[in-house]
Write an enzyme that holds these catalytic residues in place. Structure first.
Site, PDB file in Angstrom:
ATOM      1  N   ASP A   1      13.721   6.160   1.409  1.00 35.57           N
ATOM      2  CA  ASP A   1      13.167   6.346   2.753  1.00 35.57           C
ATOM      3  C   ASP A   1      12.125   5.244   2.975  1.00 35.57           C
ATOM      4  O   ASP A   1      11.053   5.265   2.359  1.00 35.57           O
ATOM      5  CB  ASP A   1      12.535   7.748   2.829  1.00 35.57           C
ATOM      6  CG  ASP A   1      11.988   8.077   4.213  1.00 35.57           C
ATOM      7  OD1 ASP A   1      11.735   7.148   4.999  1.00 35.57           O
ATOM      8  OD2 ASP A   1      11.794   9.284   4.484  1.00 35.57           O
ATOM      9  N   HIS A   2      12.446   4.321   3.855  1.00 35.57           N
ATOM     10  CA  HIS A   2      11.578   3.148   4.021  1.00 35.57           C
ATOM     11  C   HIS A   2      10.250   3.491   4.711  1.00 35.57           C
ATOM     12  O   HIS A   2       9.334   2.680   4.738  1.00 35.57           O
ATOM     13  CB  HIS A   2      12.328   2.065   4.808  1.00 35.57           C
ATOM     14  CG  HIS A   2      11.880   0.664   4.453  1.00 35.57           C
ATOM     15  ND1 HIS A   2      10.755   0.401   3.713  1.00 35.57           N
ATOM     16  CD2 HIS A   2      12.428  -0.546   4.740  1.00 35.57           C
ATOM     17  CE1 HIS A   2      10.608  -0.908   3.575  1.00 35.57           C
ATOM     18  NE2 HIS A   2      11.613  -1.502   4.182  1.00 35.57           N
ATOM     19  N   ARG A   3      10.140   4.702   5.257  1.00 36.86           N
ATOM     20  CA  ARG A   3       8.844   5.110   5.820  1.00 36.86           C
ATOM     21  C   ARG A   3       7.843   5.357   4.702  1.00 36.86           C
ATOM     22  O   ARG A   3       6.636   5.290   4.900  1.00 36.86           O
ATOM     23  CB  ARG A   3       8.991   6.400   6.632  1.00 36.86           C
ATOM     24  CG  ARG A   3       9.851   6.262   7.873  1.00 36.86           C
ATOM     25  CD  ARG A   3      10.120   7.616   8.478  1.00 36.86           C
ATOM     26  NE  ARG A   3      10.740   8.527   7.532  1.00 36.86           N
ATOM     27  CZ  ARG A   3      11.020   9.811   7.785  1.00 36.86           C
ATOM     28  NH1 ARG A   3      10.705  10.328   8.962  1.00 36.86           N
ATOM     29  NH2 ARG A   3      11.592  10.572   6.875  1.00 36.86           N
TER      30      ARG A   3
END
Ligand code: CAO
Length: 461
Positions: free
Chosen positions: A430-432
């Site tokens: 999850d790049h967040r």
């Protein structure tokens, strides 16, 4: 009939190939007063039961079908002597221009559960859990609802065909929710009150609302039979449950996949040495047990991979436990059992649990609890084949490791090529929450740990 009254014909909605369907119940009597959306009859197809709701308020003038009979799309079900109020109520909610396409809005990320759960009790529990990722802080739904115009208009023909009971229909009307956009989690995909609430929460949380930037373009419907013979096969129960969860994860989480390779030549040599002694104790020491052990070490070294975003999206919840889920291919579909407290288990105990849990999964014997609480997931296709793939994160986890089939490859070492057994790794994250650099560090650590397997067989303190 007074000037304020009119006769309204209620017909079986057009649901495509909807022919000779059994009427299993007639729910109203001539002379009975009804509200809009009141169920008139219940029909049963091979796949589902559905109520045909009234499109008007008024009094039942005539019933045209009988219990035990058969109906097809367009058949007359009842005639309603509608009061002006009743006719207005139905017409007033018909906001969608004819022919307008229904575009589904992103489903919310499911509650911190599991991709699928087999037991009906577990399903009920999941349905009653508030969706965390997309849900705003709890406020009374009516008070925090967007203006009606902010929700997409109701697709009337689709709304009348939706698989939902009368009280859910009424509830959806009150909130202005188009049921064609709501994914049903009930029996045979029936839409529940919770599904409507979850949809509204998702619409509120998505930037621009359900009709704005969050809306997705619809895939156009195609009549495949127009091009040749076809056979329609319903999705399995597991697929119907896991599908919306996978979809929610796919559309809500910005996925990136980091690829790497681990040199497992020494690991396989070690496994070959230990395999027979383990087998004598009834343990099948497969590569996956070592991979789980190596992931535990990586998760201990990189805590953000063993975490979830909280419902506000502003905080990371770091888990002090390490529960590792693994995808299991079963005749019923994909299941994700969880090895609990994997950090407290040695490679033999992990191997034992992998075997027990996958056996239970294959026989549909997993309990809901055995699939809950995972903090990281591994999807191993190594026993089947392939060189790499992009696994979908098991939300609300933040990372998943995909493992493909190991193969001997020429590796350049000390001025010469040597054959080494290389294991492909595909880490979706999850790049967040996780930066690319952290992901590359994680897979590098994992590859190094797998390349030097001595630490993987040490006793666990
Ligand atoms: N490379 C090469 N061989 C591998 C391997 C790899 N990465 N991983 C396993 N193998 C070999 C094993 O050594 C075993 O061979 P032997 O029987 O000769 O020892 C064989 O493949 C089968 O292994 P297994 O399936 O019994 O055990 P496992 O621990 O590898 O896998 C499980 C267990 C449950 C993960 C697996 O059965 C399964 O269901 N995999 C599919 C998961 C899946 O569907 N993922 C996709 C999810 S998204 O749709």
């Amino acid at each position: 009939m007074s000037a304020a009254e009119s006769l309204v014909e209620v017909r079986v909605p057009d649901m495509g190939n909807f022919k000779d369907v059994a009427v299993i119940d007639v729910l109203v009597k001539v002379g009975e007063s009804i509200e809009p959306e009141a169920p008139l009859v219940t029909l049963e197809t091979e796949k589902a039961t559905m109520d045909v709701p009234s499109t008007a308020a008024g009094v039942i003038e005539k019933i045209h079908v009988a219990k035990g009979g058969k109906v097809s799309a367009g058949d007359l079900v009842a005639t309603v002597r509608a009061s002006e109020r009743g006719a207005g109520a139905a017409a007033g909610s018909a906001q969608q221009a004819p022919g307008a396409a229904a575009t589904p809005s992103p489903p919310p990320v499911p509650a911190p559960q599991q991709l699928v759960e087999p037991a009906p009790q577990a399903q009920a529990a999941a349905a009653s859990t508030p969706a965390p990722a997309a849900a705003p802080a709890a406020a009374p739904a009516a008070a925090s609802m967007p203006a009606r115009g902010e929700l997409p208009p109701i697709n009337e023909p689709g709304f009348s065909r939706a698989h939902a009971g009368p009280s859910v229909r009424k509830f959806a009307r009150e909130l202005g929710v188009d049921l064609t956009r709501v994914t049903g989690s009930g029996f045979k995909g029936r839409i529940t009150h919770e599904d409507v609430k979850t949809f509204v929460k998702g619409a509120l949380a998505s930037p621009g609302g359900a009709a704005g930037g969050g809306a997705l373009p619809a895939v156009p419907a195609v009549d495949f039979a127009a091009f040749g013979p076809v056979e329609v096969q319903p999705l399995s129960r597991v697929q119907r449950i896991s599908g919306p969860r996978l979809h929610a994860s796919w559309v809500n989480i910005p996925h990136v996949t980091q690829f790497d390779e681990a040199d497992i030549t020494d690991l396989e040599a070690l496994r070959a040495q230990l395999k027979d002694a383990a087998a004598a104790q009834g343990i099948k020491l497969t590569p996956l047990a070592f991979i789980v052990r190596a992931c535990v070490k990586a998760l201990q070294a990189f805590a953000t991979f063993n975490a979830s975003l909280d419902p506000s999206g502003a905080n990371l919840v770091l888990k002090k436990y390490v529960h590792v889920g693994f995808a299991a291919d079963t005749p019923n579909g994909l299941m994700v059992p969880v090895v609990r407290d994997a950090d407290r288990k040695d490679v033999y105990e992990i191997a034992r649990q992998l075997a027990e849990l996958s056996e239970a999964a294959r026989h549909g014997k997993l309990s809901g609890a055995q699939m809950q609480g995972g903090s990281f997931t591994i999807s191993s296709l190594g026993g089947i084949g392939g060189t790499a793939f992009t696994p979908i994160i098991n939300a609300p986890e933040v990372a998943i490791l995909g493992v493909s089939r190991s193969a001997y490859k020429p590796v350049y070492r000390d001025g010469t090529f040597v054959p080494r057994l290389m294991l492909p790794l595909s880490l979706s994250y999850d790049h967040r929450v996780i930066d690319g650099a952290a992901a590359a560090r994680f897979t590098t650590f994992l590859a190094k740990t797998l390349a030097d397997p001595r630490s993987l067989v040490e006793a666990v303190p």
